[in-house]
Design an enzyme around this catalytic site. Structure first.
Site, PDB file in Angstrom:
ATOM      1  CB  ALA A  81      -0.999   0.019   1.177  1.00 45.09           C
ATOM      2  CG  ASP A  87       6.645  -6.508  -1.613  1.00 45.58           C
ATOM      3  OD1 ASP A  87       6.357  -7.450  -1.650  1.00 45.58           O
ATOM      4  OD2 ASP A  87       6.198  -5.561  -1.250  1.00 45.58           O
ATOM      5  CG  ASN A  96      -2.527  -7.233  -1.647  1.00 43.80           C
ATOM      6  OD1 ASN A  96      -1.972  -8.046  -2.228  1.00 43.80           O
ATOM      7  ND2 ASN A  96      -2.601  -6.956  -0.344  1.00 43.80           N
ATOM      8  CB  CYS A 126      -3.063 -18.983  34.721  1.00 45.03           C
ATOM      9  SG  CYS A 126      -3.147 -17.334  35.152  1.00 45.03           S
TER      10      CYS A 126
END
Length: 998
Positions: free
Chosen positions: A449, A475, A483, A605
């Site tokens: 983007a 990229d 996208n 927990c």
């Protein structure tokens, strides 16, 4: 969602459903997490008109089209001029002379097939104002003030939302009029705050449990549930609160409600806000200003008057704005501004320099400023039609005069139009600086983007188009359907292709001068690719721009930029929030100099035994997904392929038994999955050793569920789990017929749940796990482990057999991943009386989705490009640079000077030496250790090192100590040294880079 898609046959109905956010969330997924379904529905029923289609107008149109409205109409009958190409990225040189709207509309329409884009006919909007009644919102750019007033008056009287915006070089403004009693449903867009009540006193003072910050502000409203003693508060009308501290707030009168006994949850309720907007005519006289930069507190009012002076100038010069850097025109504008200031009710002191600069740049058309205001204006339109987020009230002025170059001299001659696509930029900076931009070599890391918007900006400003210019883009990702909603250089046909290649090709189409100037790569920038992004690569760069979506990658690139001393421009977005940072060698701190707070996590927990929020059950379900469908199949495959796997497993402390049980279950017994909840081991009336109820405060008592095949969540859990288990084994699923699954499970006998007597509860995260195996185990455990090993078939008997571990993928709606997590989470939520979350919210949390919207991205990259001008200019004055933070939802803008890099000192032979702790270093050749020590001795530093290898060159010393050769591609070695200065004190000195000659 899948069922809805299958049942829709009417294309028009499909389009309407998509606009309303009811199906095809893959296209709008990131935006839905910003705006929500309700806002998307309102947008999907709105018609918007954008007037003026130079750079700013088309930025607004682009962002609105990507966001999704019912229809978008464009108006601009003016012919395309060559200078329009300075910022209008949908135009080509071949369009010159054609009407702007006619050539632009079909190209905007390609962005989103669900938003029809048409042309508003006619020469002037004011010729037929009645036509405006077709639209819910109107945006005006490039519109004379007299026409603005006529249109604004009509819109104000007819309930049409109006936004007016324009840019003049490095100056810009925006004005909103959304009419009387405009309703804002959600002013901030933040998740409502909530928490657990610890106490409510007789005066209505509420305390949060365990001093947990409540996150509320004065004037917020809250509701209560599960309060004991003051039951009248439960599910009653929202109460307005006053904050008394980070952990307390008051809710007013609680008399007559009884005495608080325990329990209770509070939840913030978003209340609508109502705003009355004044008309343009009223606001011209008494403007309500939103400050965008508090360092320029007096600037907005001067610009308010100066821009009116520009309009008055144009009225007397055939609609023409002042000529670039023309002094006589500037003097006339100054006179007009002075007269306007004198006639106003409020005294305004004008800066002659500012007003003249406004005149000099009036014809300037800069893509970065168009991106900045295009993002803001489009978001204001979306606010108007959706009622989501707080709008600008009513004026916003902004300038970036710091971006003017100091390395060149501007004049009327240097700024005159040359008949080129860069004339709008030359009008501001001059031809000499334009040439400087053209001969820059820049590296863009990421083509998503932010990367798409950045490449568009670079194409428009002509970055790297000169004989010495070059742009590198890398990229490794491929284009996905999700996208397309915000990475605007991509189209549907590009899905599956490499982002860097598509984005680069689109940028070259926008500006053909980039042909042959963009080098496209598909490699991640990281330690494993340092042979590709080597020393020669980094040394050949003038600067780096990050367009990344994760901190680790950002940090690595930042370290490389520091090492090779390259300026870095950093930015990021999160929904309506965006930030920018400038990193300058020897001037500023780096990206890594400060750290974001760690990602919030939940105690184990809590997840295992005491969930009290839906986020807890989603995190638990995500872990169950990993535990059942990923981990065991991977263990099975390792058992079948690694001869010594069992021996290695038996050496592991604590989980060897569980691993062997998974191997047995998946290879031998293949038992069906069960929903097992260890927290059901304590009765609801259990008490702690101090006599307090165990199930109190954040500990909610669970209730077992009885399976019901008619319950969609119950059956959905079985269907998703069965499909994932079948995927592990490569078994074909029986299809989507729920009746088939229901028949199978109804024929099964499901034993009633009974708590196990062996399981103990870990009541606190700091307590030891009572179910953990003791160190060394016991003989019984050893016997059981050996029996488990004996049950396993030999790997040789299963030659060729392998399981398929599930690889989590959140964006595939057919793979049952999110379906399973949603069902498992909601079943556990039912166990603990926690309100369920829909698939959309579950996907957001489990998939750790970063919400995104095109408007914020456009704005942020515009700011980054304004800083790039300064970097290319070589400006070394830190006061001229701006780090930025914005939140379009509020709206809020904050700009600050970057933080200086930290300095240090040591006492050398010639006196005190100042060093930059981040950017400085010592550089030496691959000299022997003795010469290395002598080099520092001359500087007055005594280096503490191994001194028994004095004849060895430094590279050989490293190989001797590490027992490894220096990699062939490595051109240097870094040494961290400990030194004493002339005061015989240990001092912090820069690292040493030993340069290798190979």
């Amino acid at each position: 969602m899948t069922d809805a898609k299958m049942q829709v046959d009417n294309p028009e109905e499909t389009v309407e459903m998509i606009k309303h956010g009811e199906i095809d969330e893959s296209l709008y997924s990131r935006q839905l997490y910003v705006l929500g379904h309700e806002a998307m529905k309102r947008m999907g029923s709105s018609n918007v008109l954008v007037v003026g289609l130079k750079g700013l107008g088309v930025e607004i149109a682009k962002n609105i089209a990507l966001a999704g409205v019912k229809s978008l109409t464009l108006h601009d009958p003016a012919p395309v001029a060559i200078a329009d190409l300075s910022s209008q990225f949908f135009l080509q040189a071949s369009d010159v002379g054609k009407p702007r709207a006619e050539v632009t509309a079909p190209r905007v329409a390609e962005l989103n097939s669900y938003v029809p884009v048409t042309v508003h006919e006619g020469q002037k909007i004011v010729d037929d104002l009645e036509q405006l009644k077709r639209y819910q919102a109107v945006v005006l750019t490039q519109t004379p003030l007299k026409e603005q007033l006529a249109i604004a008056d009509f819109c104000h009287k007819n309930g049409i939302y109006l936004t007016i915006t324009d840019t003049f070089g490095l100056f810009g403004y925006l004005f909103n009029d959304f009419g009387k009693n405009f309703t804002v449903g959600d002013p901030t867009g933040e998740e409502p705050a909530g928490g657990i009540v610890a106490d409510i006193d007789e005066d209505g003072l509420v305390s949060a449990l365990d001093e947990t910050r409540h996150g509320l502000e004065d004037g917020d409203f809250v509701t209560f549930t599960e309060v004991q003693g003051m039951e009248g508060l439960n599910d009653s009308a929202p109460r307005k609160i006053t904050v008394k501290g980070p952990y307390t707030f008051t809710i007013g009168d609680v008399s007559g409600l009884g005495t608080y006994q325990g329990g209770g949850l509070f939840n913030q309720v978003k209340m609508p806000k109502f705003i009355d907007f004044q008309s343009l005519e009223e606001q011209l006289k008494n403007p309500e200003l939103l400050i965008s930069d508090y360092a320029k507190f007096d600037r907005p009012l001067q610009m308010h008057i100066g821009i009116q002076a520009l309009h008055k100038f144009a009225e007397t010069h055939d609609g023409q704005l002042p000529r670039p850097h023309n002094d006589s025109d500037a003097q006339e504008v100054l006179k007009l501004a002075t007269d306007l200031a004198a006639a106003g009710e409020e005294k305004v002191e004008l800066s002659e320099k500012i007003i003249k600069e406004l005149s000099y740049q009036a014809r300037g058309d800069l893509n970065p400023l168009a991106a900045f205001f295009g993002g803001i204006a489009a978001q204001e339109v979306l606010k108007a039609v959706s009622g989501k987020f707080s709008p600008v009230q009513q004026w916003l002025y902004f300038d970036s005069l710091e971006s003017l170059p100091s390395s060149v001299t501007r004049s009327e001659e240097s700024c005159k139009p040359l008949g080129t696509r860069y004339d709008g930029q030359i009008a501001v900076f001059g031809k000499e600086f334009q040439d400087k931009l053209a001969n820059v070599t820049q590296f863009l890391v990421g083509a998503g983007a932010i990367g798409c918007e950045t490449l568009k900006n670079w194409a428009m400003i002509g970055l790297g188009t000169g004989p010495k210019g070059k742009i590198y883009v890398t990229d490794m990702d491929q284009i996905e359907k999700s996208n397309l909603n915000r990475q605007f250089l991509f189209r549907t046909k590009d899905v599956g292709r490499l982002k860097s290649e598509c984005a680069s090709a689109a940028a070259q189409a926008m500006n053909p001068e980039l042909q042959g100037k963009i080098v496209t790569l598909r490699d991640r920038v990281g330690p494993d690719t340092e042979e590709i992004f080597n020393e020669s690569f980094w040394n050949g760069l003038d600067g780096v721009t990050n367009a990344l979506d994760n901190v680790d990658a950002r940090t690595y690139v930042d370290r490389r930029c520091v090492f090779f001393r390259k300026p870095l421009l950093e930015s990021g977005t999160l929904g309506t929030k965006g930030n920018t940072q400038v990193v300058l060698p020897f001037i500023t701190e780096s990206y890594s100099s400060s750290q974001d707070p760690p990602e919030k996590s939940f105690p184990m927990c809590t997840l295992k035994s005491f969930p009290n929020r839906i986020e807890h059950t989603i995190a638990w379900a995500r872990d169950i997904f990993q535990t059942y469908f990923v981990g065991p199949p991977e263990s099975v495959n390792m058992y079948l392929s690694e001869p010594d796997y069992i021996d290695k497993t038996l050496k592991q402390a604590g989980n060897e038994k569980q691993t062997l049980e998974h191997l047995r279950d998946f290879l031998v017994t293949d038992k069906p999955l069960t929903f097992d909840d260890s927290a059901l081991q304590l009765p609801r009336d259990s008490k702690t050793s101090s006599g307090q109820l165990f199930w109190s405060g954040p500990k909610r008592a669970p209730t077992p569920l009885k399976f019901d095949s008619l319950n969609p969540t119950h059956l959905g859990f079985v269907i998703a789990g069965a499909n994932l288990h079948a995927f592990n084994y490569g078994i074909k699923n029986p299809g989507a017929d729920k009746g088939y699954y229901r028949k199978v499970v109804d024929d099964m006998i499901i034993p009633e749940f009974t708590p196990s007597s062996n399981v103990k509860i870990q009541a606190n995260e700091n307590d030891p796990d009572p179910n953990a195996q003791p160190a060394g185990g016991s003989s019984n455990d050893d016997d059981e482990i050996q029996k488990l090993v004996a049950t396993l078939p030999s790997p040789n008997s299963l030659a060729g057999f392998r399981l398929q571990p599930v690889e989590f993928e959140k964006d595939d709606d057919t793979n049952h991943h999110i379906d399973f997590i949603t069902a498992a989470s909601n079943l556990r939520a039912d166990n603990y009386d926690i309100p369920q979350a829909d698939r959309h919210k579950t996907k957001f949390i489990a998939g750790k989705i970063i919400p995104a919207i095109a408007t914020t991205t456009a704005l942020v990259t515009g700011l980054v490009a304004l800083e790039l001008f300064k970097v290319v200019d070589g400006n070394d004055d830190i006061e001229q640079y701006k780090n930025g933070f914005v939140n379009l939802a509020l709206p809020f803008f904050s700009f600050s000077e970057p933080i200086q890099s930290e300095k240090g000192k040591y006492q050398g032979k010639q006196g005190e030496v100042t060093i930059d702790k981040l950017w400085d270093r010592f550089e030496v050749e691959d000299i022997p250790l003795q010469e290395f020590l002598d080099y520092f001795a001359e500087k007055g530093l005594d280096i503490t090192m191994v001194k028994d290898r004095l004849p060895l060159p430094m590279s050989k010393l490293v190989e001797h100590v590490s027992k490894k050769p220096v990699p062939e591609h490595q051109k240097n070695i870094i040494f961290e040294v400990t030194a004493e200065d002339q005061t015989e004190e240990d001092v912090e000195v820069p690292y040493v880079m030993v340069k290798l000659t190979k």
